[in-house]
Design a protein around this motif. Structure first.
Motif, PDB file in Angstrom:
ATOM      1  N   ILE A 265       0.869  -1.177   0.000  1.00  0.00           N
ATOM      2  CA  ILE A 265       0.000   0.000   0.000  1.00  0.00           C
ATOM      3  C   ILE A 265       0.909   1.230   0.000  1.00  0.00           C
ATOM      4  O   ILE A 265       1.812   1.320   0.838  1.00  0.00           O
ATOM      5  CB  ILE A 265      -0.907   0.001   1.253  1.00  0.00           C
ATOM      6  N   PRO A 266       0.725   2.174  -0.940  1.00  0.00           N
ATOM      7  CA  PRO A 266       1.653   3.308  -0.979  1.00  0.00           C
ATOM      8  C   PRO A 266       1.584   4.165   0.286  1.00  0.00           C
ATOM      9  O   PRO A 266       0.503   4.439   0.799  1.00  0.00           O
ATOM     10  CB  PRO A 266       1.188   4.103  -2.211  1.00  0.00           C
ATOM     11  N   MET A 267       2.747   4.557   0.784  1.00  0.00           N
ATOM     12  CA  MET A 267       2.843   5.460   1.941  1.00  0.00           C
ATOM     13  C   MET A 267       3.199   6.833   1.395  1.00  0.00           C
ATOM     14  O   MET A 267       4.306   7.058   0.931  1.00  0.00           O
ATOM     15  CB  MET A 267       3.952   5.000   2.907  1.00  0.00           C
TER      16      MET A 267
ATOM     17  N   GLY B 286       2.636   9.905   3.044  1.00  0.00           N
ATOM     18  CA  GLY B 286       3.085  10.887   4.030  1.00  0.00           C
ATOM     19  C   GLY B 286       4.329  10.377   4.720  1.00  0.00           C
ATOM     20  O   GLY B 286       5.179   9.753   4.096  1.00  0.00           O
ATOM     21  N   ARG B 287       4.428  10.587   6.021  1.00  0.00           N
ATOM     22  CA  ARG B 287       5.626  10.174   6.739  1.00  0.00           C
ATOM     23  C   ARG B 287       5.380   8.982   7.652  1.00  0.00           C
ATOM     24  O   ARG B 287       6.298   8.540   8.345  1.00  0.00           O
ATOM     25  CB  ARG B 287       6.205  11.354   7.520  1.00  0.00           C
ATOM     26  N   ALA B 288       4.162   8.446   7.667  1.00  0.00           N
ATOM     27  CA  ALA B 288       3.928   7.220   8.435  1.00  0.00           C
ATOM     28  C   ALA B 288       4.700   6.094   7.749  1.00  0.00           C
ATOM     29  O   ALA B 288       4.759   6.032   6.522  1.00  0.00           O
ATOM     30  CB  ALA B 288       2.440   6.898   8.481  1.00  0.00           C
ATOM     31  N   GLU B 289       5.315   5.224   8.540  1.00  0.00           N
ATOM     32  CA  GLU B 289       6.109   4.146   7.953  1.00  0.00           C
ATOM     33  C   GLU B 289       5.264   2.938   7.573  1.00  0.00           C
ATOM     34  O   GLU B 289       5.643   2.141   6.732  1.00  0.00           O
ATOM     35  CB  GLU B 289       7.189   3.696   8.940  1.00  0.00           C
ATOM     36  N   SER B 290       4.149   2.793   8.245  1.00  0.00           N
ATOM     37  CA  SER B 290       3.327   1.611   8.013  1.00  0.00           C
ATOM     38  C   SER B 290       1.912   1.906   8.487  1.00  0.00           C
ATOM     39  O   SER B 290       1.645   2.953   9.068  1.00  0.00           O
ATOM     40  CB  SER B 290       3.883   0.422   8.792  1.00  0.00           C
ATOM     41  N   LEU B 291       1.016   0.959   8.210  1.00  0.00           N
ATOM     42  CA  LEU B 291      -0.374   1.065   8.658  1.00  0.00           C
ATOM     43  C   LEU B 291      -0.623   0.029   9.743  1.00  0.00           C
ATOM     44  O   LEU B 291       0.080  -0.986   9.832  1.00  0.00           O
ATOM     45  CB  LEU B 291      -1.316   0.785   7.486  1.00  0.00           C
ATOM     46  N   ASN B 292      -1.638   0.242  10.537  1.00  0.00           N
ATOM     47  CA  ASN B 292      -2.140  -0.797  11.446  1.00  0.00           C
ATOM     48  C   ASN B 292      -2.504  -2.035  10.612  1.00  0.00           C
ATOM     49  O   ASN B 292      -3.023  -1.912   9.497  1.00  0.00           O
ATOM     50  CB  ASN B 292      -3.367  -0.227  12.177  1.00  0.00           C
TER      51      ASN B 292
END
Lengths: 256, 256
Positions: B230-232, B234-240
């Motif tokens: 899943i493309p990131m 912003g600056r979050a490294e990963s999703l829940n």
């Protein structure tokens, strides 16, 4: 080098404990960040550390001091008394609350949360908003507090990066709408998400997510330009609010 | 009408408490369901109630008795001693564990969870699988137990509806692959989700979601037909993990 704090009834600990509630944080203009990773995230977002407790001297305590923070060494017991987590990492720091964002209608993608009360859901939604490239979130007064420890843990640093603004949503959305933003509302009586009218590439969008128990309020619903519903194909009646928000954020920003 | 149970040291309560752990549930071949809504869900999925505790006689206790359950009235204190939630609703019931599913390669859409350990994430993922129309889930041995109270609360009844099978994933996936299923793995080094090779409409798919901390194991990764990310933006490294699973399930089943 200062002496290690040992008594958990120390007045500093009491000051930290007042930050466990939204009111205490507002009165002090400060909030607690736990653990090295999260403190580094806060520093990388240029937040201002006021003071910190650490079990030992380390590169991080040096960095915090260099930024003007009052750093005290303390025992494990003091840290456990101060922190929200049961088994805290070796350091916590109190930061000044950032100034409230003023989210403008120029942002291409905004989120509006209408009473998202579960702290885990709120934090997870802000983490996803960060990942999906949303520019900020408007929060109704009934939403959980962004700086609550559980929200921060779920957000993994995204509370520092995604600007948030607490406000009366009907007024804020009406204003955004007059400035040309399209209001997309997640609603049980909405159009199938995949059959909705397609937005123009330059449309500025505000995605509204309702509360876990009651959905979006009537006043906000009346401002919707488009209502959408994620199709339920099995027998589940609904999705978790954070999962629904994630599916909607990524679908609305999906390349075509 | 039987007498109200009052002593929370009653042997029945002790039997219920043994169901709070995965081993106790396996040994007894039973699990606890709390609250009228969830008990009704279990009944609607034809699960077999063995016995129940209720603060009062009601339509539900009648229905449970009609299905052969041993229903005892009890005080609030007994219910609080028996239940996992702090403020339980007025009734709980013990059901027989359903027979393990045998998930076949004929199912068009399967999920495979490789070490999803957080009970809230597991329950939320099963709830989403139900909503998205997935036919079942393979669970590696390291996954949380489907019948744990926290999993059930997050699943909102979907644990009763989505067949699950605990198994060694590498062997199960290799077998599904030889029978023509395509293995889609969520991976940090995967292709952008929106630029992946498009599946044919009749492809049978298995979507693999990895553990919160370590992602998908190497043995499973080697079986991937397609790796997606899943493309990131912003600056979050990963999703829940549950949010990522939700975005992937709905994207893979998106009408074109």
């Amino acid at each position: 080098m200062n002496e290690k704090l040992t008594a958990s009834s120390n007045p500093l600990i009491k000051r930290i404990k007042t930050l466990s509630g939204a009111r205490g944080r507002r009165d002090a203009g400060a909030f607690l960040v736990e653990g090295e990773v999260m403190i580094r995230e806060a520093l990388s977002c240029a937040l201002t550390p006021r003071w910190a407790l650490s079990e030992e001297e380390c590169a991080l305590t040096d960095d915090l001091r260099a930024l003007g923070a009052d750093v005290r060494l303390c025992t494990r017991g003091v840290l456990e008394a101060a922190c929200d987590t049961k088994t805290p990492q070796g350091v916590c720091a109190v930061f000044s609350l950032p100034a409230a964002a003023a989210l403008s209608g120029d942002a291409p993608l905004l989120l509006a949360l209408d009473g998202v009360q579960d702290p885990g859901n709120l934090g997870t939604i802000l983490r996803t908003a960060d990942a999906a490239g949303f520019c900020g979130a408007l929060l109704s007064p009934l939403c959980a507090d962004v700086y609550a420890p559980k929200v921060q843990r779920a957000a993994m640093g995204s509370t520092f990066r995604v600007p948030t603004q607490r406000c009366a949503l009907p007024e804020a959305l009406a204003s955004l709408k007059t400035r040309g933003c399209r209001i997309i509302v997640s609603a049980l009586d909405g159009l199938n998400l995949y059959a909705r009218p397609v937005c123009a590439p330059n449309d500025r969008l505000v995605l509204v997510i309702g509360s876990e128990a009651h959905g979006v309020s009537g006043e906000v619903m009346r401002l919707a330009d488009v209502k959408v519903k994620i199709p339920m194909r099995g027998r589940a009646e609904s999705l978790n609010a954070a999962v629904a928000a994630g599916i909607l954020m990524y679908e609305l920003t999906r390349p075509r």
